[in-house]
Design a protein around this motif. Structure first.
Motif, short mmCIF file in Angstrom:
data_model
loop_
_atom_site.label_atom_id
_atom_site.label_comp_id
_atom_site.label_asym_id
_atom_site.label_seq_id
_atom_site.Cartn_x
_atom_site.Cartn_y
_atom_site.Cartn_z
N ASP A 247 0.69 -1.10 0.19
CA ASP A 247 0.16 0.11 -0.25
C ASP A 247 1.01 1.24 0.11
O ASP A 247 1.44 1.40 1.17
N GLU A 248 1.10 2.03 -1.37
CA GLU A 248 1.50 3.36 -1.51
C GLU A 248 2.85 3.43 -0.75
O GLU A 248 2.88 3.40 0.51
N PHE B 72 7.39 11.16 -9.44
CA PHE B 72 5.58 10.37 -9.04
C PHE B 72 5.46 10.14 -11.13
O PHE B 72 4.94 9.27 -10.86
N VAL B 73 5.93 11.27 -11.74
CA VAL B 73 5.25 10.31 -13.16
C VAL B 73 5.97 8.98 -13.56
O VAL B 73 5.94 8.34 -14.05
N LYS B 74 7.75 8.93 -13.09
CA LYS B 74 7.88 7.51 -13.44
C LYS B 74 7.89 6.41 -12.76
O LYS B 74 8.51 5.51 -13.04
N VAL B 75 7.32 6.49 -11.55
CA VAL B 75 6.86 5.40 -11.27
C VAL B 75 6.33 4.11 -11.75
O VAL B 75 6.92 2.84 -11.36
N THR C 104 -1.40 -2.14 -7.42
CA THR C 104 0.84 -1.49 -6.73
C THR C 104 -1.00 0.40 -6.91
O THR C 104 -0.70 1.07 -7.97
N THR C 105 -0.79 0.29 -5.65
CA THR C 105 -1.42 1.83 -5.33
C THR C 105 -0.21 2.66 -4.70
O THR C 105 1.13 2.52 -4.37
N TYR C 106 -0.49 4.21 -5.47
CA TYR C 106 0.79 5.35 -5.15
C TYR C 106 0.67 7.02 -5.57
O TYR C 106 -0.48 7.21 -6.28
N GLN D 140 0.91 -4.16 -12.88
CA GLN D 140 -0.41 -4.63 -13.84
C GLN D 140 -1.14 -3.28 -13.62
O GLN D 140 -1.76 -2.97 -15.16
N ILE D 141 -1.81 -3.25 -12.45
CA ILE D 141 -2.57 -2.01 -12.43
C ILE D 141 -2.04 -1.23 -11.71
O ILE D 141 -1.81 -1.42 -10.57
N PHE D 142 -2.05 -0.06 -11.91
CA PHE D 142 -1.45 1.44 -11.90
C PHE D 142 -3.18 1.99 -10.53
O PHE D 142 -3.77 2.39 -11.82
N CYS D 143 -3.42 2.09 -9.12
CA CYS D 143 -3.58 2.88 -8.81
C CYS D 143 -2.72 4.69 -8.05
O CYS D 143 -2.57 4.23 -7.08
N THR D 144 -3.62 5.21 -8.45
CA THR D 144 -2.71 6.77 -8.05
C THR D 144 -3.64 7.71 -7.59
O THR D 144 -5.01 7.62 -7.68
N ARG D 145 -3.67 8.76 -6.57
CA ARG D 145 -4.79 8.97 -6.19
C ARG D 145 -3.96 10.90 -6.70
O ARG D 145 -4.99 11.92 -5.82
N ARG D 146 -3.06 11.32 -7.13
CA ARG D 146 -1.98 12.53 -6.75
C ARG D 146 -3.46 13.25 -8.37
O ARG D 146 -3.31 12.48 -9.38
#
Length: 470
Positions: free
Chosen positions: A404-405, A452-455, A433-435, A464-470
């Protein structure tokens, strides 16, 4: 209705007080002309509710705070497909105060079509009161149906959240109903409010049984039986038709007769057009939502793994599914490592298929702690679980949530290592993965936004699944 529409918004609306109330919100005392009959104590049972209460509706996407400004009164018209939920907010605000803490009674009818089809209040139509959390309108607390009562504070706007849930088998067509809103004295709350719904239902059932017994008396002389039946039947029917049992009366339309005859209530018409197509049960875009198992255990005082614990998880699971959300349960380990799972049962348990094959579930988290597989028994058990799930048609919904993050380069490396270990058992596994930031101690010099952009570059091909809150 002419009286309603003529008085609902004549001039600038006041905010509080019998005389039109304060000027702190931009309205002056001279902006409201009240009837002369309003002098002295106001009896809401003798005055049209349209003279006492502002009623308007707002979209479900709007935040209506306690200083929401009254809008023009209009009837509600909604469009929905089968298996779709549409919501709207009904906002209320006192025009004048009656008895300090004024109250309104809200009564709903079923939604009926011209062909006789029906959407039942309490099932297809629900009401919730919008309450603030830290000053923001957020919590939706259920209201009793078909009759409920809420208090209105002078100078504040209150809102009710109305939802229409169209069943998947509902015939298409135009459905219409009425929501009656009546100003009442705050001390006229039904005595039934002191009873829970289950208590009222039990009492209702017992009285019905009593009525049945009395009506089938056979051992008494004919004249006595007739007389006793008249008295008992009259008494019991009067009790059953009292407000205490209003929510169990079969025909809610009958509850509105008194208001219709006296022409006091505000009658807000609700029209719902049901289209001739159906929203799929499985959402095309998964929305996942995590619930901490420790929060459930602490909140409901449950022992992990007990029957009540499994029941609580099942209730949360099914409750979120109705909102087209795919839930998972979780607990945290060291460094924000997370143990996430959608089903608390092992893959070979009958309940497992009940969870994973639910057509409303768009995605599910598979429990996995690869780093804890220190012995062959644990590794064999995990491999068995994965093999069972991979053999099922629902495997395409599966994903693994490992961390988690992540905050720094060590966290990112741990995710990649865990993912590599996982693929020894499931090469086609999808890792989520959340970040919200990049690695804070990356060796190359870059701004936080560049990191952040390069995560995705740091995590591919392990995520395979990216989840972001920014």
């Amino acid at each position: 209705m002419e009286n309603l529409e003529g008085n609902q918004h004549s001039g600038a609306p006041p905010v509080e007080g019998v005389g039109g109330g304060g000027t702190s919100y931009g309205w002056s005392d001279g902006g409201c002309q009240l009837p002369a009959s309003f002098s002295g104590v106001i009896d809401p049972s003798r005055i049209p509710s349209s003279d006492l209460v502002h009623v308007w509706h707002m979209p479900s996407t709007e935040n209506v705070g306690n200083q929401g400004i009254p809008q023009q009164f209009e009837h509600i018209s909604l469009l929905a497909a089968r298996n779709e939920r549409e919501s709207v907010q009904i906002s209320l605000r006192q025009k004048v105060s009656w008895g300090g803490l004024g109250a309104v009674r809200i009564q709903c009818s079923d939604l009926c079509s011209s062909s006789g089809d029906r959407m039942v209040v309490g099932k297809s139509l629900t009401l919730r009161q919008v309450l603030p959390v830290l000053g923001v309108p957020d919590a939706l607390t259920p209201l009793d149906l078909p009759v409920s009562q809420i208090n209105l504070l002078p100078g504040e706007t209150s809102s009710v959240w109305l939802s229409v849930n169209v069943p998947i088998e509902q015939p298409c067509g135009q459905y219409e109903g009425v929501i009656c809103i009546t100003a009442v004295a705050s001390d006229t709350e039904s005595s039934g409010k002191s009873l829970t719904k289950s208590q009222k239902y039990k009492l209702h059932h017992e009285i019905n049984d009593c009525l049945d017994v009395v009506q089938t008396l056979q051992d008494k002389p004919h004249e006595e039986v007739v007389e006793r039946l008249k008295v008992a039947t009259s008494t019991l029917r009067r009790v059953l038709m009292s407000p205490t049992f209003s929510e169990f009366i079969a025909c809610p339309e009958d509850l509105m007769d008194e208001d219709v005859h006296t022409n006091i209530s505000i009658q807000l018409k609700l029209s719902v057009t049901v289209w001739d197509f159906t929203i799929p049960q499985t959402p095309s875009l998964p929305a996942v939502f995590g619930i901490s198992e420790t929060v459930i255990e602490d909140r409901f005082c449950l022992k992990h793994g007990s029957p009540d614990w499994y029941d609580a998880l099942s209730r949360h699971f099914n409750w979120l599914l109705q909102y087209r959300i795919s839930p998972f349960f979780c607990r945290w380990g060291d460094g924000m490592r997370i143990f996430a799972y959608t089903c608390p049962w092992p893959a070979d348990h009958p309940k497992s298929d009940e969870y994973y094959s639910n057509p409303r579930l768009a995605a599910y988290a598979v429990p996995c702690v690869p780093s804890l597989l220190s012995d062959e028994t644990a590794k064999n058990y995990f491999k068995k679980e994965i093999d069972i799930l991979k053999s099922k048609a629902h495997w395409k919904k599966a994903y693994f949530y490992l961390w988690d993050e992540p905050l720094n380069a060590d966290h990112f490396r741990s995710i990649n290592d865990l993912s590599s270990e996982l693929r020894l058992y499931a090469p086609d596994a999808r890792v989520l993965t959340t970040y919200y930031r990049g690695p804070g101690n990356a060796s190359d010099s870059q701004s936080s936004f560049e990191a952040f952009v390069k995560v995705p570059n740091y995590l591919r091909p392990h995520t395979q699944i990216f989840c972001t809150r920014r």
